[in-house]
Design a protein around this motif. Sequence first.
Motif, mmCIF file in Angstrom:
data_model
loop_
_atom_site.group_PDB
_atom_site.id
_atom_site.type_symbol
_atom_site.label_atom_id
_atom_site.label_comp_id
_atom_site.label_asym_id
_atom_site.label_seq_id
_atom_site.Cartn_x
_atom_site.Cartn_y
_atom_site.Cartn_z
ATOM 1 N N SER A 1 5.136 5.382 2.675
ATOM 2 C CA SER A 1 4.425 6.633 2.902
ATOM 3 C C SER A 1 5.192 7.823 2.351
ATOM 4 C CB SER A 1 4.190 6.828 4.399
ATOM 5 O OG SER A 1 3.711 8.135 4.611
ATOM 6 N N ASP B 1 9.861 -1.512 2.616
ATOM 7 C CA ASP B 1 9.322 -1.404 3.979
ATOM 8 C C ASP B 1 9.953 -2.464 4.872
ATOM 9 O OD1 ASP B 1 7.934 -1.293 6.325
ATOM 10 O OD2 ASP B 1 6.003 -1.907 5.486
ATOM 11 N N THR C 1 0.821 -1.219 0.000
ATOM 12 C CA THR C 1 0.000 0.000 0.000
ATOM 13 C C THR C 1 0.850 1.263 0.000
ATOM 14 O OG1 THR C 1 -1.897 -1.068 1.009
ATOM 15 C CG2 THR C 1 -1.682 1.289 1.413
ATOM 16 N N THR D 1 -2.999 0.669 -3.852
ATOM 17 C CA THR D 1 -2.380 -0.571 -3.378
ATOM 18 C C THR D 1 -1.957 -1.385 -4.590
ATOM 19 O OG1 THR D 1 -3.467 -0.732 -1.232
ATOM 20 C CG2 THR D 1 -2.876 -2.794 -2.258
ATOM 21 N N TYR E 1 3.977 -1.321 3.374
ATOM 22 C CA TYR E 1 3.580 0.086 3.207
ATOM 23 C C TYR E 1 4.732 0.987 2.809
ATOM 24 C CZ TYR E 1 -0.665 -1.178 5.662
ATOM 25 O OH TYR E 1 -1.841 -1.773 6.002
ATOM 26 N N GLN F 1 -4.348 6.603 2.142
ATOM 27 C CA GLN F 1 -3.952 5.672 1.091
ATOM 28 C C GLN F 1 -4.219 6.240 -0.309
ATOM 29 O OE1 GLN F 1 -4.841 1.398 -0.935
ATOM 30 N NE2 GLN F 1 -5.606 1.653 1.106
#
Length: 370
Positions: A282, A274, A241, A252, A280, A249
């Motif tokens: 960000s 990650d 994601t 994905t 994830y 979000q």
Amino acid sequence: VATTRTDKLDTVWPLEDHTAAKHDILRGYLNAWFPIMGHRPGGERVVYIDGFAGPGVYANGQPGSPILALRCLVDHQHFDRWKKTFTFVFVENDKDRFESLEAEIQRFWTARGGKPVNVRIMLRNAGFTDVADEILVGLGKHRLAPTFAFIDPFGFRVPLDTVARLVAFPHCEVFFNFMFNRVNQFLTAPQVGEHMEALFGTDRCFDADGLDADAREAYLLSLYGEQLRTAAQMPYVHRFTMIGPQNKQVCTLFYGTRSLVGVRKMKEELWKIDPVGGGYFSDVTCGMATLFTPDPDLTPLRRGIIGRFNTKTVKVADVDDYVVGATPFLPRHYKAILRTFEELGQIEILGGRKQRFKYPSGTIVRFCVP
Ligand SMILES: C[S@@+](CC[C@H](N)C(=O)[O-])C[C@H]1O[C@@H](n2cnc3c(N)ncnc32)[C@H](O)[C@@H]1O
């Protein structure tokens, strides 16, 4: 056939951090996939499809996904050894972006002294579903060669059925960018209901209406994953994601395959992006949340292994298949758990290995966790 642009971006737009992360995953994976396909005995052809190819370049000159894929192939040190024909299908429906892509590909070959004879490029200024249908009709009764289909739309007008049919053949896999923010925003808009249902291949997507934000997100993602697994008959579906600058979000990525080798490679790439959870990225933290990366929380994996194997005697290969195929974790994670179990006397080793605290796949383990 050029169509009118529906997004508000220029022909070429700036590369966002989460797109760069997506490209890192793609590049890392293709660096493994091309060699595996290149060496594979049998079969003359390998196909790479980029169904929403873009202009081939970003505003600051970074390569778009088609150029990145070409680089992974022809710049590979062993490319000359692979006696296969590699066909790249690039589909872009916007005329200006298509022309930009054409020019970028041209530039790419010029910089490398020309296109190798065993690389074929099929460039189409058309809609993805039309080209996919054309490919499938053209195949007739034949199977599509081993294919990696990267499907990276801005929106949600990609019927699951098209994706499923395209990757229905052995050794075909899909890497699909599910635009969660758009799906979430337009889920119940009446004018797009038909497209939404086609995206999911079921009207069960509308059951998300009325759920609170977190439950709705979880429901829609797990529904899409489940639909991909069943419609495309992909036993292994993994997801990653992307969180945008507003800490919400954006999308994905779903990776679907029938190959445990593929899953292993893809998950290695996901964990590089990650290192805490493998799931994830960000834009807010740009993947740099802390100076010191915390260790991943292995509790769910420990629970899963106990639930599945406790009191049983199995080979480590069985544990490996389970962890790689059915959880987000990597082999090194279950090996750390096995080590703790062994230190605590919660597993017995009944053979198949030479060295203490090592777990080659033939190791026979009896689980006796109290
Ligand atoms: C997310 S961008 C692609 C980015 C590209 N894959 C990359 O990573 O560099 C989506 C692209 O799909 C194009 N597009 C939109 N609808 C399309 C359709 N139905 N068929 C093919 N391309 C489409 C858009 O013009 C846009 O360039």
